[in-house]
Design an enzyme around this catalytic site. Structure first.
Site, PDB file in Angstrom:
ATOM      1  CG  ASP A 105      -1.820  -1.107   1.355  1.00  0.00           C
ATOM      2  OD1 ASP A 105      -2.177  -1.675   0.309  1.00  0.00           O
ATOM      3  OD2 ASP A 105      -2.190  -1.446   2.492  1.00  0.00           O
TER       4      ASP A 105
HETATM    5  N1  URA Z   1      -1.434  -5.956   3.779  1.00  0.00           N
HETATM    6  C1  URA Z   1      -1.824  -4.676   3.884  1.00  0.00           C
HETATM    7  O1  URA Z   1      -2.815  -4.373   4.526  1.00  0.00           O
HETATM    8  N2  URA Z   1      -1.108  -3.740   3.255  1.00  0.00           N
HETATM    9  C2  URA Z   1       0.001  -4.009   2.543  1.00  0.00           C
HETATM   10  O2  URA Z   1       0.632  -3.094   2.002  1.00  0.00           O
HETATM   11  C3  URA Z   1       0.405  -5.340   2.445  1.00  0.00           C
HETATM   12  C4  URA Z   1      -0.337  -6.292   3.070  1.00  0.00           C
END
Ligand code: URA
Length: 243
Positions: A105
Site C-alpha cells: 500500500d
Molecule cells: N497488507 C496490507 O494491509 N497492506 C500491505 O501493504 C500489504 C499487506
C-alpha cells in the site's frame, strides 16, 4: 542497445568469453549481416544479424532482481498517471525496465522486490504458490490469545475467509502493541483488514520478509540493493516447494 565491439556482443550472447570470441572471429566462424568478419574492430548494434557457425545469436536479456525498502508515500508501480512518486523512480543507474513483484500500500513501508523477469514475478505472486509474507504492525491496543487463535484458524473478511495466518505480539509502544503478522495471500489491504476485524487497527505497517528473504537492516527507507544469487534461488525454491 548501444553499438559495441563484436567480441563483447558475442560474450553478451553467452557464446564465449570475450577472449574466446576473438579466436572465433579470427577463425572465420562469425558473420555480421551475411558477411564473414575476421577483424576485431567491427561494431554491431541491435539491428545487425550476427551468426556463429551459421546460427544466429542474440544477447541474453540481463535479468535484474532488486530489493528496496519502500518508504511510505510512494506507489508500488512503474508509473502513475496522476504523477505520484513511484518506487521505480527510486532506482537510479539501472537501464532495464523494472516492475514491482506484487504491491505494498501507499502507506505501507518495507521490503519490496523489483525485477524485469516476468516469470519470476508470476511465480512469486500467483496465489497458488502461497508465499509467506511477514509484516511488522504497530496496532492499537494489545491482541490477546483469542485473537491469535482467530488468525491461526483464518478469519472471514468481506471478500471471504482467509487462509490460516500467524499473529504474534513482539513488543509494546506505549498503550499499543507491535505485532508480527504472517500471511500467505496477497489480497488488497489484507493485513490491515485482518487486524481491523479483531479490533486492533493498524497504526503503522512495514513488510520485513518475503518468503525466505528478509528486509536488509542496512537499507534505510528509499535505499535498495541487488538481490544476491542465493536469495534469488531461495525465492524460486520457495515457490517451487508449493507447486
Ligand atoms: N497488507 C496490507 O494491509 N497492506 C500491505 O501493504 C500489504 C499487506
Amino acid at each position: 542497445m548501444e553499438e559495441m565491439r563484436l567480441q563483447k556482443y558475442l560474450a553478451l550472447c553467452g557464446v564465449a568469453s570475450r577472449r574466446s570470441a576473438e579466436t572465433m572471429i579470427a577463425d572465420g566462424r562469425v558473420s555480421v549481416n551475411g558477411v564473414t568478419v575476421t577483424e576485431m574492430g567491427v561494431k554491431v548494434g541491435a539491428k545487425d544479424v550476427v551468426r556463429v557457425d551459421g546460427k544466429a545469436v542474440k544477447p541474453e536479456r540481463n535479468k535484474i532482481y532488486i530489493m528496496i525498502n519502500k518508504p511510505v508515500g510512494v506507489l508500488s508501480a512503474a508509473s502513475d498517471d496522476r504523477g505520484r512518486p513511484c518506487v521505480v523512480d527510486l532506482i537510479e543507474g539501472v537501464n532495464e525496465r523494472l516492475y514491482p513483484v506484487g504491491r505494498l500500500d501507499y502507506d505501507t513501508s518495507g521490503l519490496l522486490l523489483l525485477t524485469n523477469d516476468g516469470e519470476f514475478t508470476q511465480k512469486l505472486t500467483h496465489p497458488s504458490f502461497e508465499i509467506w509474507k511477514t509484516y511488522e504492525a504497530v496496532v492499537r491496543g494489545e491482541p490477546n490469545e483469542g485473537n491469535v487463535k482467530r488468525f491461526a484458524e483464518g478469519l472471514t473478511l468481506d471478500d471471504g475467509p482467509t487462509l490460516p495466518a500467524l499473529l504474534t505480539v513482539i513488543g509494546h509502544k506505549g498503550n499499543n502493541a507491535i505485532a508480527e503478522v504472517r500471511i500467505r495471500e496477497g489480497r488488497n489491504r489484507q493485513v490491515r483488514r485482518m487486524l481491523e476485524a479483531i479490533h486492533h487497527p493498524v497504526l503503522k505497517l512495514r513488510r520485513v520478509g518475503f518468503g525466505p528473504v528478509e528486509l536488509d537492516p542496512d537499507l534505510k527507507p528509499g535505499a535498495w540493493r541487488y538481490l544476491r544469487e542465493d536469495e534469488v534461488s531461495k525465492l524460486l525454491g520457495a515457490a517451487r516447494a508449493n507447486e
